[in-house]
Design an enzyme around this catalytic site. Structure first.
Site, PDB file in Angstrom:
ATOM      1  NE  ARG A  65      -3.890   1.995   2.403  1.00 34.43           N
ATOM      2  CZ  ARG A  65      -4.285   2.618   3.509  1.00 34.43           C
ATOM      3  NH1 ARG A  65      -3.764   2.296   4.685  1.00 34.43           N
ATOM      4  NH2 ARG A  65      -5.204   3.553   3.451  1.00 34.43           N
ATOM      5  CG  HIS A  69      -1.622   5.302  -0.205  1.00 32.20           C
ATOM      6  ND1 HIS A  69      -2.372   5.870   0.793  1.00 32.20           N
ATOM      7  CD2 HIS A  69      -2.394   4.334  -0.745  1.00 32.20           C
ATOM      8  CE1 HIS A  69      -3.551   5.257   0.860  1.00 32.20           C
ATOM      9  NE2 HIS A  69      -3.581   4.318  -0.049  1.00 32.20           N
ATOM     10  CG  ASN A  96      -1.200   8.995   2.591  1.00 30.24           C
ATOM     11  OD1 ASN A  96      -1.425   7.941   1.997  1.00 30.24           O
ATOM     12  ND2 ASN A  96      -0.793  10.096   1.981  1.00 30.24           N
ATOM     13  CG  HIS A 194      -7.956  -3.935  -1.434  1.00 30.56           C
ATOM     14  ND1 HIS A 194      -8.983  -3.084  -1.761  1.00 30.56           N
ATOM     15  CD2 HIS A 194      -6.883  -3.122  -1.158  1.00 30.56           C
ATOM     16  CE1 HIS A 194      -8.564  -1.829  -1.694  1.00 30.56           C
ATOM     17  NE2 HIS A 194      -7.291  -1.830  -1.342  1.00 30.56           N
TER      18      HIS A 194
END
Ligand code: HEM
Length: 329
Positions: A65, A69, A96, A194
């Site tokens: 992740r 991001h 975040n 995910h």
């Protein structure tokens, strides 16, 4: 006179084309960028990370992740890692707030610095770490392109503007990906990240307690699954509890995510939404067959490489810094 003007303007045009071509060439990432400048760096990174993953099985999700991001915020340039004294950096933005893995990247960077000072960027270490996270959890092994350099400006607004919302539908999600030059296919493929990790209750509690603003539940949720989620969260104000994003196999990189989505046990609205569009739903359905795993792995590797190219700094653009998480204001 007119002829020489024409000649000189053709010459200028040629120059513009050449400069553009040169900067495009400079902007290319490549495989094995550090082969001569820091031989063995990818093994060094992997070895250190494998020990960390073995000690904390939730870390691979965090690092996967983290790379996403960073790339979506302002390009894959490690500006997500920069700190701010006055809360204005990307990492200070709400989307975040639960991002993890900063310390792991810093520790790996310190090891890499000891071997090859000021050669390897934090952004490349993040891309390698995401790749190693996928492979460690039994996902595909793929090569990462390298040659990224780090940025030194980190703005909260970039994270707020470019990170997709957890309740986005397919049109919204596809738009957020298109802004980054990624396709709808990249979106449905990368959503399967995910298959690892967790979400905190606020990321999905509207689906349980206030779906349309009338205190109702998302009718697309499987009833037993919704009951279980409601028990875990215990109310809309719970911010601490977490739930696996993949209800089938949360620590293994596999088709469990698509199986969860297909059986209405997707945790986030953005995951459930994939069933509401004919193209993304067809991909989800295809990926529920165990025999599709090789296609999924190949697709995921391609889309990760595509994501790793977003807004990269190469050549003389950006910097290589000794520490990834320095304060910038
Ligand atoms: C399609 C749009 C996406 C949306 C709306 C989205 C949203 C979210 C949200 C809301 C969470 C949970 C945050 C929390 O409650 O703590 C999450 C977790 C996560 N996301 Fe995404 N995400 C998307 C795409 C991606 C992509 C492209 C990747 C990586 C390639 C990714 C990797 C992850 C991982 C691994 C976690 C679990 C993190 C952990 O356990 O710490 N996501 N995402």
């Amino acid at each position: 006179m007119a002829a020489s003007l024409l000649q000189s303007s053709s010459l200028s045009l040629l120059l513009v084309v050449l400069v553009a071509a040169a900067s495009t060439a400079r902007a290319q990432l490549q495989y094995g960028f550090y082969n001569t400048t820091c031989p063995g760096v990818e093994d060094l990174v992997r070895t250190e990370l494998l020990a960390k993953f073995a000690a904390d099985v939730t870390l691979p999700a965090g690092l996967l992740r983290l790379h996403f991001h960073d790339c979506f915020g302002a390009g894959c340039d490690a500006t997500l890692l920069l700190k701010s004294h006055n809360g204005t950096a990307q990492r200070d933005a709400d989307p975040n707030s639960t991002v993890r893995g900063y310390e792991a990247i810093e520790a790996v960077k310190a090891t890499v610095e000891a071997a090859c000072p000021l050669v390897v960027s934090c952004a490349d270490i993040m891309a390698m770490a995401a790749r190693d996270a996928v492979n460690f959890t039994q996902g595909p092994a793929y090569q990462v392109e390298t040659g990224r350099r780090d940025g030194n400006v980190s703005r909260k607004e970039d994270a707020l503007r470019f990170l997709p919302p957890a309740d986005g539908n397919v049109t919204v999600l596809t738009h957020y990906f298109a802004v980054q030059n990624l396709t709808m296919k990249d979106m449905v493929v990368l959503s399967a990240a995910h298959t690892l990790g967790v979400a905190h209750c606020p990321s999905f509690s509207a689906r349980l307690y206030n779906y349309t603003g009338a205190g109702d539940q998302d009718p697309s949720l499987d009833a037993d699954y919704a009951k279980n989620l409601t028990a875990v969260c215990g109310g809309p104000s719970n911010v601490a509890s977490v739930q696996p994003l993949d209800a089938v196999s949360p620590t293994t990189f596999d088709l469990g995510y698509y199986q969860s989505v297909a059986t209405h046990r997707a945790l986030l609205g953005s995951d459930a939404a994939l069933l509401n569009d004919s193209l993304t739903a067809a991909y989800v359905q295809f990926m529920t067959n165990a025999s599709s795993v090789d296609t999924f792995f190949a697709d995921f590797a391609v889309s990760m490489i595509n994501m790793g190219r977003i807004g990269v700094r190469t050549g003389t653009d950006g910097e290589i810094r000794a520490t990834c998480q320095v304060y910038v204001d």
